[in-house]
Design a protein around this motif. Structure first.
Motif, mmCIF file in Angstrom:
data_model
loop_
_atom_site.group_PDB
_atom_site.id
_atom_site.type_symbol
_atom_site.label_atom_id
_atom_site.label_comp_id
_atom_site.label_asym_id
_atom_site.label_seq_id
_atom_site.Cartn_x
_atom_site.Cartn_y
_atom_site.Cartn_z
ATOM 1 N N MET A 1 -11.942 -4.563 8.830
ATOM 2 C CA MET A 1 -10.936 -3.845 8.047
ATOM 3 C C MET A 1 -11.551 -3.260 6.783
ATOM 4 O O MET A 1 -12.359 -3.888 6.126
ATOM 5 N N ARG A 2 -11.139 -2.044 6.455
ATOM 6 C CA ARG A 2 -11.517 -1.388 5.204
ATOM 7 C C ARG A 2 -10.241 -0.956 4.499
ATOM 8 O O ARG A 2 -9.286 -0.511 5.140
ATOM 9 N N VAL A 3 -10.248 -1.079 3.171
ATOM 10 C CA VAL A 3 -9.131 -0.627 2.357
ATOM 11 C C VAL A 3 -9.609 0.574 1.562
ATOM 12 O O VAL A 3 -10.676 0.525 0.934
ATOM 13 N N PHE A 4 -8.827 1.635 1.582
ATOM 14 C CA PHE A 4 -9.196 2.900 0.959
ATOM 15 C C PHE A 4 -8.214 3.276 -0.141
ATOM 16 O O PHE A 4 -7.004 3.192 0.047
ATOM 17 N N ALA A 5 -8.769 3.696 -1.266
ATOM 18 C CA ALA A 5 -7.966 4.290 -2.335
ATOM 19 C C ALA A 5 -7.982 5.787 -2.069
ATOM 20 O O ALA A 5 -9.033 6.425 -2.089
ATOM 21 N N GLY A 6 -6.832 6.334 -1.770
ATOM 22 C CA GLY A 6 -6.739 7.761 -1.496
ATOM 23 C C GLY A 6 -7.180 8.133 -0.100
ATOM 24 O O GLY A 6 -7.561 7.286 0.708
ATOM 25 N N TYR A 7 -7.130 9.431 0.141
ATOM 26 C CA TYR A 7 -7.493 9.961 1.454
ATOM 27 C C TYR A 7 -7.981 11.392 1.291
ATOM 28 O O TYR A 7 -7.915 11.976 0.215
ATOM 29 N N SER A 8 -8.445 11.948 2.385
ATOM 30 C CA SER A 8 -8.889 13.336 2.438
ATOM 31 C C SER A 8 -7.886 14.105 3.287
ATOM 32 O O SER A 8 -7.485 13.618 4.346
ATOM 33 N N GLY A 9 -7.482 15.271 2.820
ATOM 34 C CA GLY A 9 -6.485 16.036 3.557
ATOM 35 C C GLY A 9 -6.842 17.506 3.664
ATOM 36 O O GLY A 9 -7.519 18.051 2.783
ATOM 37 N N TRP A 10 -6.404 18.120 4.743
ATOM 38 C CA TRP A 10 -6.634 19.534 4.997
ATOM 39 C C TRP A 10 -5.334 20.179 5.435
ATOM 40 O O TRP A 10 -4.596 19.618 6.244
ATOM 41 N N SER A 11 -5.054 21.353 4.950
ATOM 42 C CA SER A 11 -3.867 22.097 5.357
ATOM 43 C C SER A 11 -4.108 22.704 6.750
ATOM 44 O O SER A 11 -5.241 22.700 7.246
ATOM 45 N N PRO A 12 -3.069 23.251 7.385
ATOM 46 C CA PRO A 12 -3.238 23.821 8.723
ATOM 47 C C PRO A 12 -4.362 24.864 8.766
ATOM 48 O O PRO A 12 -4.401 25.782 7.949
ATOM 49 N N VAL B 1 -11.412 -5.849 -3.236
ATOM 50 C CA VAL B 1 -10.099 -5.774 -2.607
ATOM 51 C C VAL B 1 -9.175 -6.828 -3.218
ATOM 52 O O VAL B 1 -8.001 -6.574 -3.464
ATOM 53 N N ALA B 2 -9.703 -8.005 -3.501
ATOM 54 C CA ALA B 2 -8.899 -9.094 -4.064
ATOM 55 C C ALA B 2 -8.264 -8.710 -5.401
ATOM 56 O O ALA B 2 -7.184 -9.199 -5.740
ATOM 57 N N ALA B 3 -8.901 -7.819 -6.144
ATOM 58 C CA ALA B 3 -8.363 -7.409 -7.446
ATOM 59 C C ALA B 3 -7.181 -6.458 -7.310
ATOM 60 O O ALA B 3 -6.416 -6.287 -8.255
ATOM 61 N N VAL B 4 -7.019 -5.863 -6.137
ATOM 62 C CA VAL B 4 -5.982 -4.852 -5.936
ATOM 63 C C VAL B 4 -4.896 -5.321 -4.967
ATOM 64 O O VAL B 4 -3.715 -5.064 -5.187
ATOM 65 N N LEU B 5 -5.286 -5.986 -3.900
ATOM 66 C CA LEU B 5 -4.331 -6.404 -2.861
ATOM 67 C C LEU B 5 -4.470 -7.899 -2.594
ATOM 68 O O LEU B 5 -5.351 -8.335 -1.845
ATOM 69 N N ASP B 6 -3.621 -8.645 -3.203
ATOM 70 C CA ASP B 6 -3.644 -10.093 -3.068
ATOM 71 C C ASP B 6 -3.473 -10.499 -1.600
ATOM 72 O O ASP B 6 -2.573 -10.025 -0.915
ATOM 73 N N GLY B 7 -4.343 -11.345 -1.124
ATOM 74 C CA GLY B 7 -4.242 -11.872 0.233
ATOM 75 C C GLY B 7 -5.002 -11.105 1.294
ATOM 76 O O GLY B 7 -5.252 -11.621 2.371
ATOM 77 N N TRP B 8 -5.382 -9.858 1.030
ATOM 78 C CA TRP B 8 -6.056 -9.046 2.050
ATOM 79 C C TRP B 8 -7.571 -9.178 2.021
ATOM 80 O O TRP B 8 -8.247 -8.829 2.988
ATOM 81 N N ALA B 9 -8.146 -9.659 0.936
ATOM 82 C CA ALA B 9 -9.605 -9.743 0.803
ATOM 83 C C ALA B 9 -10.277 -10.521 1.930
ATOM 84 O O ALA B 9 -11.314 -10.089 2.439
#
Length: 189
Positions: free
Chosen positions: A123-134, A51-59
């Motif tokens: 806390m968890r940090v996620f790259a991307g998400y999963s999505g479904w249409s109606p 996480v530290a490599a992507v979001l400074d301060g959140w690790a």
């Protein structure tokens, strides 16, 4: 026509018949579900990226392991964070956190991390998400691709995410608990 109940805050646990590499043995936390579709994050796909490599301060606020998780195949170049804020539902949400369900909520990664230090748990940090249409998720559940189960706050911060699929199944009642013993490769059984 009556609206279907929201599945927000529930877990989708991939059945053994779901072989799509994005979701095989996945445990997905549903962050939103309504008539427009569904959105969730895969809880058990850690990456080797800190996480530290992507979001400074959140690790320092990230649970162990403090790595980025692949939340799903959609928008892998974006990040979202989910965390638990212990306490009763009726308490005011802390600044920079929006309740999704129970003690689980979304973290505003644009807020200064110091604002939420000492308030967040798991806390968890996620790259991307999963999505479904109606209707897509409902169809997949009806086809037997997913088991729908209750989420526990500890699922979000599981220290051994590679074991989460089996752990979630094991705590279910009846035949669903037996799936926890399903072999990784049934052809080798």
């Amino acid at each position: 026509m009556e609206a279907a109940p929201s599945l927000t805050g529930r877990l989708l646990v991939a059945t053994p018949v779901l072989t799509d590499p994005n979701f095989a043995r996945a445990v997905v936390l549903l962050l939103d579900h309504d008539a427009q579709g569904a959105l969730g994050v895969v809880l058990n796909r850690p990456t080797p990226v800190d996480v530290a490599a992507v979001l400074d301060g959140w690790a320092p606020l990230a649970g162990h392991p403090a790595v980025l998780f692949q939340g799903g195949p959609v928008a892998l170049d974006s990040a979202l964070a989910v965390a638990v804020v212990p306490g009763e539902d009726h308490h005011a949400a802390p600044l920079g956190w929006r309740r999704v369900h129970g003690a689980i909520g979304l973290v505003d990664l644009e807020a200064p991390p110091e604002v939420l230090a000492g308030v967040l748990g798991g806390m968890r940090v996620f790259a991307g998400y999963s999505g479904w249409s109606p209707g897509q998720l409902e169809d997949e559940i009806a086809e037997g691709a997913w088991h729908l189960v209750d989420c526990e706050a500890g699922d979000l911060s599981c220290a051994q995410p590679d074991r989460l699929w089996r752990e979630v199944l094991r705590r279910q009642r009846g035949p669903l608990a037996m799936l926890a013993t399903y072999p990784d490769d049934p052809l080798l059984n």
